[in-house]
Write a protein that holds these residues in place. Sequence first.
Motif, PDB file in Angstrom:
ATOM      1  N   ASP A  42       0.844  -1.196   0.000  1.00 26.57           N
ATOM      2  CA  ASP A  42       0.000   0.000   0.000  1.00 26.57           C
ATOM      3  C   ASP A  42       0.876   1.241   0.000  1.00 26.57           C
ATOM      4  O   ASP A  42       1.232   1.792   1.046  1.00 26.57           O
ATOM      5  N   GLY A  43       1.264   1.661  -1.188  1.00 29.83           N
ATOM      6  CA  GLY A  43       2.129   2.819  -1.294  1.00 29.83           C
ATOM      7  C   GLY A  43       2.450   3.123  -2.741  1.00 29.83           C
ATOM      8  O   GLY A  43       1.966   2.452  -3.660  1.00 29.83           O
ATOM      9  N   ILE A  44       3.276   4.132  -2.941  1.00 30.43           N
ATOM     10  CA  ILE A  44       3.627   4.610  -4.281  1.00 30.43           C
ATOM     11  C   ILE A  44       5.134   4.774  -4.381  1.00 30.43           C
ATOM     12  O   ILE A  44       5.836   4.841  -3.366  1.00 30.43           O
ATOM     13  N   PHE A  45       5.632   4.837  -5.618  1.00 26.27           N
ATOM     14  CA  PHE A  45       7.062   5.068  -5.792  1.00 26.27           C
ATOM     15  C   PHE A  45       7.316   5.696  -7.152  1.00 26.27           C
ATOM     16  O   PHE A  45       6.463   5.701  -8.036  1.00 26.27           O
ATOM     17  N   GLU A  46       8.523   6.200  -7.300  1.00 23.31           N
ATOM     18  CA  GLU A  46       9.042   6.692  -8.575  1.00 23.31           C
ATOM     19  C   GLU A  46      10.506   6.317  -8.661  1.00 23.31           C
ATOM     20  O   GLU A  46      11.233   6.360  -7.660  1.00 23.31           O
ATOM     21  N   SER A  47      10.968   5.967  -9.846  1.00 21.36           N
ATOM     22  CA  SER A  47      12.382   5.695 -10.096  1.00 21.36           C
ATOM     23  C   SER A  47      12.905   6.730 -11.086  1.00 21.36           C
ATOM     24  O   SER A  47      12.333   6.910 -12.166  1.00 21.36           O
ATOM     25  N   ILE A  48      13.978   7.389 -10.714  1.00 24.17           N
ATOM     26  CA  ILE A  48      14.499   8.524 -11.470  1.00 24.17           C
ATOM     27  C   ILE A  48      15.907   8.212 -11.964  1.00 24.17           C
ATOM     28  O   ILE A  48      16.770   7.796 -11.189  1.00 24.17           O
ATOM     29  N   SER A  49      16.133   8.411 -13.236  1.00 20.19           N
ATOM     30  CA  SER A  49      17.462   8.225 -13.813  1.00 20.19           C
ATOM     31  C   SER A  49      18.373   9.380 -13.413  1.00 20.19           C
ATOM     32  O   SER A  49      17.977  10.553 -13.427  1.00 20.19           O
ATOM     33  N   VAL A  50      19.614   9.032 -13.055  1.00 21.40           N
ATOM     34  CA  VAL A  50      20.630  10.030 -12.703  1.00 21.40           C
ATOM     35  C   VAL A  50      21.833   9.769 -13.598  1.00 21.40           C
ATOM     36  O   VAL A  50      22.444   8.704 -13.530  1.00 21.40           O
ATOM     37  N   VAL A  51      22.160  10.719 -14.443  1.00 25.74           N
ATOM     38  CA  VAL A  51      23.291  10.580 -15.362  1.00 25.74           C
ATOM     39  C   VAL A  51      24.334  11.632 -15.009  1.00 25.74           C
ATOM     40  O   VAL A  51      24.032  12.829 -15.009  1.00 25.74           O
ATOM     41  N   SER A  52      25.536  11.170 -14.653  1.00 23.30           N
ATOM     42  CA  SER A  52      26.633  12.066 -14.256  1.00 23.30           C
ATOM     43  C   SER A  52      26.192  13.033 -13.166  1.00 23.30           C
ATOM     44  O   SER A  52      26.524  14.224 -13.200  1.00 23.30           O
ATOM     45  N   GLY A  53      25.404  12.521 -12.217  1.00 20.34           N
ATOM     46  CA  GLY A  53      24.974  13.320 -11.078  1.00 20.34           C
ATOM     47  C   GLY A  53      23.763  14.189 -11.311  1.00 20.34           C
ATOM     48  O   GLY A  53      23.341  14.917 -10.402  1.00 20.34           O
ATOM     49  N   ILE A  54      23.167  14.124 -12.497  1.00 23.34           N
ATOM     50  CA  ILE A  54      22.033  14.984 -12.836  1.00 23.34           C
ATOM     51  C   ILE A  54      20.755  14.145 -12.887  1.00 23.34           C
ATOM     52  O   ILE A  54      20.672  13.186 -13.660  1.00 23.34           O
ATOM     53  N   PRO A  55      19.733  14.474 -12.080  1.00 31.21           N
ATOM     54  CA  PRO A  55      18.467  13.731 -12.144  1.00 31.21           C
ATOM     55  C   PRO A  55      17.679  14.149 -13.372  1.00 31.21           C
ATOM     56  O   PRO A  55      17.524  15.336 -13.650  1.00 31.21           O
ATOM     57  N   HIS A  56      17.177  13.173 -14.107  1.00 31.01           N
ATOM     58  CA  HIS A  56      16.447  13.455 -15.339  1.00 31.01           C
ATOM     59  C   HIS A  56      14.943  13.426 -15.092  1.00 31.01           C
ATOM     60  O   HIS A  56      14.425  12.538 -14.414  1.00 31.01           O
ATOM     61  N   ALA A  57      14.259  14.406 -15.679  1.00 30.62           N
ATOM     62  CA  ALA A  57      12.793  14.504 -15.599  1.00 30.62           C
ATOM     63  C   ALA A  57      12.299  14.505 -14.154  1.00 30.62           C
ATOM     64  O   ALA A  57      11.234  13.969 -13.857  1.00 30.62           O
ATOM     65  N   LEU A  58      13.057  15.128 -13.263  1.00 30.91           N
ATOM     66  CA  LEU A  58      12.695  15.098 -11.847  1.00 30.91           C
ATOM     67  C   LEU A  58      11.336  15.743 -11.599  1.00 30.91           C
ATOM     68  O   LEU A  58      10.513  15.201 -10.852  1.00 30.91           O
ATOM     69  N   GLU A  59      11.075  16.875 -12.222  1.00 35.56           N
ATOM     70  CA  GLU A  59       9.787  17.541 -11.983  1.00 35.56           C
ATOM     71  C   GLU A  59       8.628  16.693 -12.498  1.00 35.56           C
ATOM     72  O   GLU A  59       7.570  16.627 -11.861  1.00 35.56           O
ATOM     73  N   ALA A  60       8.818  16.028 -13.637  1.00 29.52           N
ATOM     74  CA  ALA A  60       7.758  15.158 -14.157  1.00 29.52           C
ATOM     75  C   ALA A  60       7.520  13.984 -13.218  1.00 29.52           C
ATOM     76  O   ALA A  60       6.374  13.563 -12.994  1.00 29.52           O
ATOM     77  N   HIS A  61       8.581  13.429 -12.649  1.00 28.18           N
ATOM     78  CA  HIS A  61       8.432  12.339 -11.691  1.00 28.18           C
ATOM     79  C   HIS A  61       7.712  12.816 -10.437  1.00 28.18           C
ATOM     80  O   HIS A  61       6.861  12.105  -9.878  1.00 28.18           O
ATOM     81  N   LEU A  62       8.033  14.004  -9.975  1.00 23.09           N
ATOM     82  CA  LEU A  62       7.361  14.541  -8.790  1.00 23.09           C
ATOM     83  C   LEU A  62       5.868  14.762  -9.055  1.00 23.09           C
ATOM     84  O   LEU A  62       5.028  14.473  -8.193  1.00 23.09           O
TER      85      LEU A  62
END
Length: 299
Positions: A42-62
């Motif tokens: 009972d919960g939610i999650f998101e997995s975010i790609s990090v390339v060379s220390g930079i999170p990709h599409a972070l706002e879209a994931h949020l």
Amino acid sequence: MPRTCLVLVRLDPATTSGEPYRIVDPHEPQLSVLDLGVTRGDGIFESISVVSGIPHALEAHLRRFVRSARLLDLPEPDPLLWHRSVLAAINRLDPVPEAAVKMVMTRGVEGQSIPTGWVYAAPLPDFGQVRSEGVRIVTLDRGYRSDVATTSPWLLTGAKTLSYAVNRAALREAARRDADDVVFVSSDGFVLEGPTSSVLLRRGSALISPGKDMGILEGTTQGDVFEWASKQGIPTRTEMITVSELAASDAAWLLSSGRHAVPIRSVNGVPHPVDVPLTGQINSFLLHDRGQPSPQRPQ
């Protein structure tokens, strides 16, 4: 610096002082056995790609994280709090070419009303081979009609939940059929998504994906690829796609935050064409060109 990092996010509304998160040892027990994320998924999650220390599409994931919470009637996540927690985890990783950050929020310990939240960051394995060679997929009936999001919203299609037993079972079935991955199909015959991916195909010069109104997850990577394609003058659209149309497409991919663009090289045992140049262009964009400004270490 540790190879991995675990950040516990403070979600108790009664807490008004101190840091909104704390760094803990990822190798030590941190979660109650009574947590509903463990006992009921009972919960939610998101997995975010990090390339060379930079999170990709972070706002879209949020944004998707918040939407999933609303669908599950969970307390609405504070995007700023989770944003800070993600950057805290990333900034404590060893420098690696690719990593992933997982944000998780559960309904908390049974009988209480305080959610549990954490962010875990770790290096990713090398996906270079699968990105170039592709995967063999089988299509499996998901058991829902394509209009399930409208007819049965309580089934939570389109929410990224912790309930992944069906997705894992589907991948085991794929292995039994001598395949690598799965594309789910609605009971009325339309392509939906993979257990951990969005579906993209090329028909002529156009890139096409199933629409999110069919009860599938809104793909952050698919959204970025469509935006990139439009800037390249490549037509994009969403539409209802049958299995035969997928099989007859000029090229097809599974898109996800971790593996990025993985070409489909066979459908239900039949070889499928791979567009090597376009695969390379998409992955080059996903790996090198869609990054955000480098995150600053939280104070």
